[in-house]
Structure formats: C-alpha cells, structure tokens
Design a protein around this motif. Structure first.
Motif, short mmCIF file in Angstrom:
data_model
loop_
_atom_site.label_atom_id
_atom_site.label_comp_id
_atom_site.label_asym_id
_atom_site.label_seq_id
_atom_site.Cartn_x
_atom_site.Cartn_y
_atom_site.Cartn_z
N ALA A 1 0.81 -1.22 0.00
CA ALA A 1 0.00 0.00 0.00
C ALA A 1 0.85 1.26 0.00
O ALA A 1 0.33 2.36 -0.27
CB ALA A 1 -0.93 -0.01 1.21
N SER B 1 -4.41 2.61 -3.72
CA SER B 1 -3.89 2.19 -2.43
C SER B 1 -4.79 2.70 -1.32
O SER B 1 -5.19 3.88 -1.33
CB SER B 1 -2.47 2.71 -2.22
N GLY C 1 -8.59 -1.79 1.42
CA GLY C 1 -7.93 -2.54 2.48
C GLY C 1 -8.74 -3.69 3.03
O GLY C 1 -8.32 -4.33 4.00
#
Length: 450
Positions: A255, A266, A387
């Motif tokens: 990331a 990201s 994420g």
C-alpha cells in the motif's frame, strides 16, 4: 574473461545497438543464472534439475516513450534485432514525461558489493552432495513418530550474476549465491491426512540449519496438525505465527508502493504522515546487511541505496519510489527500483525489519484467551483500494490461553487499516529473513469456520 566481464560486454553491445537504432536513452541488463536442485523420496532420487543460461534485456526511451525487449540468445544478430524492435515499439507507445534515466550526478559511486558477502566463493555442492543433504532431511522426518510418508525432501544451490549498464554512464553488477533445504511431510491416512513443511535458504550454505533440523521440524509441524477441524465462527483475536506474520507487513508495504500511490490504487494513498501502526512500532529498510540475498549498494536505476525508516513510532514517513513514480508524485526516488531483463524498473523493497515486542508468543497466546493461531494461509481476497481483507487459514484453536486443537478450512477477514492499528508484537524476531517480522497478535477479526 570473468563472467561479469562477459555480461558487461553484452550490455555495452546492447547500448551501442540502441544508439544505432535511434534511441535517445537506453539501459541494458544481462543476467547469468545457474541452479541445481535435487528431490528425493523414500530414500531414492526422485528428480534432479539443472538450469544454466544467460538472459539479456534492453529498455529504450524516445521522447517520453519506452519499450523493453528481452531474449535468451545473445548473438550479435539478435542484439541488433532487439534494439530495432525496442525502438519500433517505443515509437508506438504512449508518451509519459516522467520516464527517463537518472541524472549522471545522482548515480551511485559505491558499486563494489564484495563487502556485502552476497556470494559464497566455496565450491558449489555437487548433485551427489545435494542428494545426500536431501536424504538426511528425509530420514530425520521419517524418524518422527506419526509420520506416514514424506512428500518431498529437497536441496538446491544457485548462483546469479547481473550487470546493469545505461547510456547515462552507469555500469555495475554483482553476483549472488544461495543454498536451500526443504521438506514436506505427511501424517495420518485418508481423510485424516495432514501435511506441513519446513525450509530455509541462505547465501552461504554454512549458515543453514542442518538437514536433520529441517526434516525434524517439518515432521513435528505435521504431526501437530493431526485431528484438525473447523473452528467456531465469530469475532476473535488472531495470533499470526512468525511463519505468516510478514504477510501483514507485506500488505502495508504494498500500500506504500509508489506505483500504487501514483495510480490512486492504495488504501493508504492519503495517509502520508498519519499513524498506520500503534506508536510502539518502527519499520525499517536495511539494504546493506551482509549475507542477505537482497542486499545491494545500488538500485535498478543506478541510484545509491541507503537505510530508511518507513514507519516511525507508528507514523508513515514516506513511499517506496523509483524514478518514474517519484516524478509522478513530485518527489525524489528512494532508490528502490527493482529491475529484471524483461520489464522496466518498478518500486520494491529489500531487507525489512519490524521491531519486536516484549512478550513471548506463549504469553500473547495466554493473553488472547480464546482465539486462533494462524500458521499457514492460502488464497487471498485483498481490495487494494479499501484494504478489505479475506484469506483462507489454518493453524490452532486456543481455549483458556492454551492450544485446544488444530484448525483447517476456515476464513479470516477484516480491514487492513483497522487490523494494523490493533497489533501487538511478540519478541520472537526470526533470523535470516528478507522480512524480519515477529509473531503478531491482532485483536477482533472475523473467523468463519463451523
């Protein structure tokens, strides 16, 4: 001529050909690789492989356009064809004004890697010696009670030489060697069959554990998995054993990769300077460690590497950048370009170390009370933009702070941003790892089992 001399000559020929073909700038890579691996099974040779070859690659740049071409044939005719093809391809490529070689004044001046001890000068082990090493590992595994068979026991040796040369004047290379041992053991029968493994690799064979240690460890891990079943479903703490804990930090590193940041792909794209780990954590890159397979004094674009802190007291201090991603972001390269023969440079990391905690893994497991220890994972569903995290996992279920039974066929899930902020590190930093990460306890993740 020494092998690196041959590679240097090849990269020089590639650059000359690129100039004649009309390139504004160019860099060239030549790689020589040699590898021998031996597998044994039931006390006999199962398979032996040897690979030996040279690969060349050329990148040309013309007016903000680039193209890369590689080949395993390095005759003068092929070199000329590579250059002509690369220039023709570059002229059809889209314009990207961030592309270009490093300025001559920015190039690394420390290029002799001898003191990093990246290559063993001891004679390479013969296939017969590798077979003996593999047989010793297999015998040690078979001797552990409960082992029904050995899927494979392997030993290998490799040596790789690389030379990078560019039209900006950079010209340097290095050699690397490696030796490895691994064993995969099986316990139980039929539907109750379980397998696990152990393996290690080092630059110097003398730094490896003994074959007996590798074989016995694989066997013990396998026997411990007998009787595995699904865990309960719910929200529990999860302890990532040091065998798999580096994967969590790997997601963090992915990331912070400059190429992902420049694309906006990201989940950390807006978090430079923000807290991404608890304030007790520091994450460092150390590219100059001796006897480590990824150490280097210069990166894939000829820039000088140096130690840096990626996360300081939990706060994200910077991205991992090559020249192109740095220019896109209005920053300077962190000298993290990785380069192979067949592709242009891209950002990547070398030796990564996360600081250890104070508690032992056993103390953290007692602290977690009821939850899951993860020792292996398979499959992954990671959303690079948000994420969101989901992986198949296996390991051990913990009740009242003690291991109750082995676990298989479960899924663990969470969000990386939240998971990483709920970490507690154990004190069991492993040795000889490109990513040195201790066991990590993560509070409050979803476990989907029975």
């Amino acid at each position: 001529m020494a092998e690196t001399g041959i590679l240097q000559e090849l990269t020089g020929k590639l650059l000359d050909a690129a100039r004649r073909a009309g390139a504004d700038q160019a860099d060239a890579v030549a790689v020589r690789g040699q590898a021998v691996s031996v597998d044994v099974r039931q006390g006999r040779l199962e398979q032996a492989e040897r690979a030996d070859g040279v690969e060349i690659g050329l990148r040309v740049l013309i007016g903000g356009r680039q193209a890369c071409v590689s080949a395993s044939d390095h005759s003068d005719r092929v070199i000329s064809e590579i250059a002509s093809r690369a220039v023709a391809m570059a002229r059809e490529a889209p314009v990207d004004d961030t592309l270009g070689l490093a300025e001559p004044g920015d190039l690394a001046t420390r290029i002799d890697s001898a003191d990093l001890e990246l290559v063993s000068e001891a004679p390479a082990p013969s296939p017969e010696e590798l077979r003996d090493i593999a047989l010793r590992a297999e015998a040690a595994a078979v001797a552990v009670e409960g082992i029904s068979q050995i899927e494979s026991a392997s030993a290998g040796h490799s040596r790789r030489e690389m030379w990078l040369q560019a039209s900006n004047g950079f010209s340097a290379g290095y050699a690397r060697s490696g030796q490895s041992i691994s064993t995969v053991a099986i316990a139980g029968e039929g539907l109750g069959m379980e397998r696990d493994w152990a393996g290690e690799s080092r630059v110097f064979g003398a730094d490896l554990p003994s074959p007996e240690e590798i074989g016995a460890l694989a066997a013990r891990r396998t026997v411990e998995r007998l009787g595995a079943r699904k865990p309960p479903t719910g929200t529990f703490p999860i302890f990532y054993d040091q065998r798999v804990s580096s994967s969590l930090i790997g997601h963090l590193l992915g990331a912070t990769n400059g190429a992902a940041i420049a694309r906006g792909a990201s989940w950390l794209r807006n978090d430079l300077g923000e807290q991404v780990l608890p304030d007790s954590f520091t994450l460092r890159e150390e590219p100059h460690l001796k006897r480590m397979s990824s150490s280097r004094y210069f990166d894939g674009e000829g820039l000088a590497t140096s130690a840096r802190t990626l996360v300081d007291a939990g706060s994200l201090t910077g991205w991992t950048l090559d020249l192109a991603s740095a220019r896109k972001l209005g920053m300077r390269s962190t000298a993290n370009a990785m380069r192979g023969a067949s592709a242009p440079p891209s950002p990547g990391v070398t030796n990564i170390a996360l600081n250890a905690g104070e508690a032992t893994p056993e103390e953290l497991i007692r602290q977690m009370g009821r939850g899951l220890i993860v020792t292996s994972m398979l499959g992954a569903s990671i959303n690079a933009t948000t994420g969101d995290y989901s992986r198949g996992a296996a390991g051990f279920w913990v009740e009242n702070g003690e291991i109750a039974f082995a676990v298989n066929e479960c899924t663990i899930a969470g969000n990386l941003r939240e998971m990483l902020m709920r970490l507690t590190a154990a004190n069991d930093l492993p040795e000889w790892r490109q990513m040195t990460v201790p066991g990590l306890l993560v509070e409050g993740m979803t476990v989907a089992g029975a």
